[in-house]
Design a protein around this motif. Sequence first.
Motif, mmCIF file in Angstrom:
data_model
loop_
_atom_site.group_PDB
_atom_site.id
_atom_site.type_symbol
_atom_site.label_atom_id
_atom_site.label_comp_id
_atom_site.label_asym_id
_atom_site.label_seq_id
_atom_site.Cartn_x
_atom_site.Cartn_y
_atom_site.Cartn_z
ATOM 1 N N MET A 18 0.947 -1.279 -0.045
ATOM 2 C CA MET A 18 0.075 -0.160 -0.100
ATOM 3 C C MET A 18 1.020 1.283 0.170
ATOM 4 N N SER A 19 1.922 1.183 0.776
ATOM 5 C CA SER A 19 2.884 2.523 0.514
ATOM 6 C C SER A 19 3.194 2.909 -0.645
ATOM 7 N N GLY A 44 -2.149 -4.308 -1.546
ATOM 8 C CA GLY A 44 -2.400 -4.908 -0.248
ATOM 9 C C GLY A 44 -1.394 -4.457 0.994
ATOM 10 N N ALA A 45 -1.908 -4.764 2.201
ATOM 11 C CA ALA A 45 -0.811 -4.556 3.324
ATOM 12 C C ALA A 45 0.097 -5.748 3.089
ATOM 13 N N GLN A 171 3.019 5.938 10.707
ATOM 14 C CA GLN A 171 3.055 5.157 9.275
ATOM 15 C C GLN A 171 3.942 5.903 8.263
ATOM 16 N N GLN A 172 4.322 5.864 7.206
ATOM 17 C CA GLN A 172 5.097 6.520 6.044
ATOM 18 C C GLN A 172 4.404 7.712 5.423
ATOM 19 N N PRO A 173 5.224 8.622 5.326
ATOM 20 C CA PRO A 173 4.629 9.781 4.266
ATOM 21 C C PRO A 173 3.708 9.544 3.380
ATOM 22 N N ALA A 174 4.058 8.480 2.486
ATOM 23 C CA ALA A 174 3.157 8.184 1.320
ATOM 24 C C ALA A 174 1.664 7.810 1.704
ATOM 25 N N GLU A 175 1.715 7.188 2.994
ATOM 26 C CA GLU A 175 0.513 6.552 3.309
ATOM 27 C C GLU A 175 -0.334 7.689 4.232
ATOM 28 N N LEU A 176 0.206 8.809 4.694
ATOM 29 C CA LEU A 176 -0.612 9.686 5.356
ATOM 30 C C LEU A 176 -0.648 10.950 4.660
ATOM 31 N N LEU A 177 -0.043 11.246 3.555
ATOM 32 C CA LEU A 177 -0.316 12.583 2.793
ATOM 33 C C LEU A 177 -1.623 12.629 2.191
ATOM 34 N N LEU A 233 7.709 9.581 -1.032
ATOM 35 C CA LEU A 233 9.008 8.732 -1.113
ATOM 36 C C LEU A 233 10.065 9.089 -1.707
ATOM 37 N N ASP A 234 11.227 9.120 -1.363
ATOM 38 C CA ASP A 234 12.460 9.453 -1.716
ATOM 39 C C ASP A 234 13.293 8.418 -2.689
#
Length: 236
Positions: A18-19, A44-45, A171-177, A233-234
Amino acid sequence: MSDSAKAQRVELVVICTMSCKEALIELVPMFERENAYAIDVTYGAGPELAKKISSGVRADIFVGPEEFSGPLIEEGRLVGSSRTAFAHSGAVLAVKAGSTKPDISSPQKLKEALLAAKALCYSRGASGIHFVQACERLGIADVVAAKLIKPRPGEMVGPVLVRGEADIGVQQPAELLPVRGVEIIGPLPPELRQTIVYGATVFTGSAQCEGNQAFVEFMRSHAAREVLRETGLDPV
């Protein structure tokens, strides 16, 4: 492209955590426009996808962090030599928009913030794994686990924060943004920070050698780097 050309396209089956979903939503059509392949993506997760792959689910390419591709390579499900890193990320902490942002600038400050929180939410993905490891180093893993509010099935951490069910989410930025109503506080303190490395890895037995190579190379292209950066993502 003509209808006959579209019909002749070879399909590449991709399984993605998902990320990377937000990035691939943009990248897949770009790849398809430039190549004679059609992409069939399943998102998916990480833990659930890894379990399914271990149980025999097949595809051409797995896109996700080392935390999941590594064990699958050891099992022989993925080809280790094919793994190509394309982005980095890390766990970040977030709160509901408008809430007080706790100080997490040092391990001690983070520990105090987590102990003060009534409820916490984190995933079982790479960011959650790193967060739990950080809590173990702080000596509060059991306390934090007792405060866990799990996301609903198929849900990310952000909505739990928006509903006010947890004070702090990880969580990671990609999943929160993409989640409206959430504010990112920042990453874990440097002393506790770990890097999540994302890569594309070919499935053992995949017959799409040229297509797999084209997709992996595309994930490291300039165009892909721009989209990865925009989605949190970087790029490497």
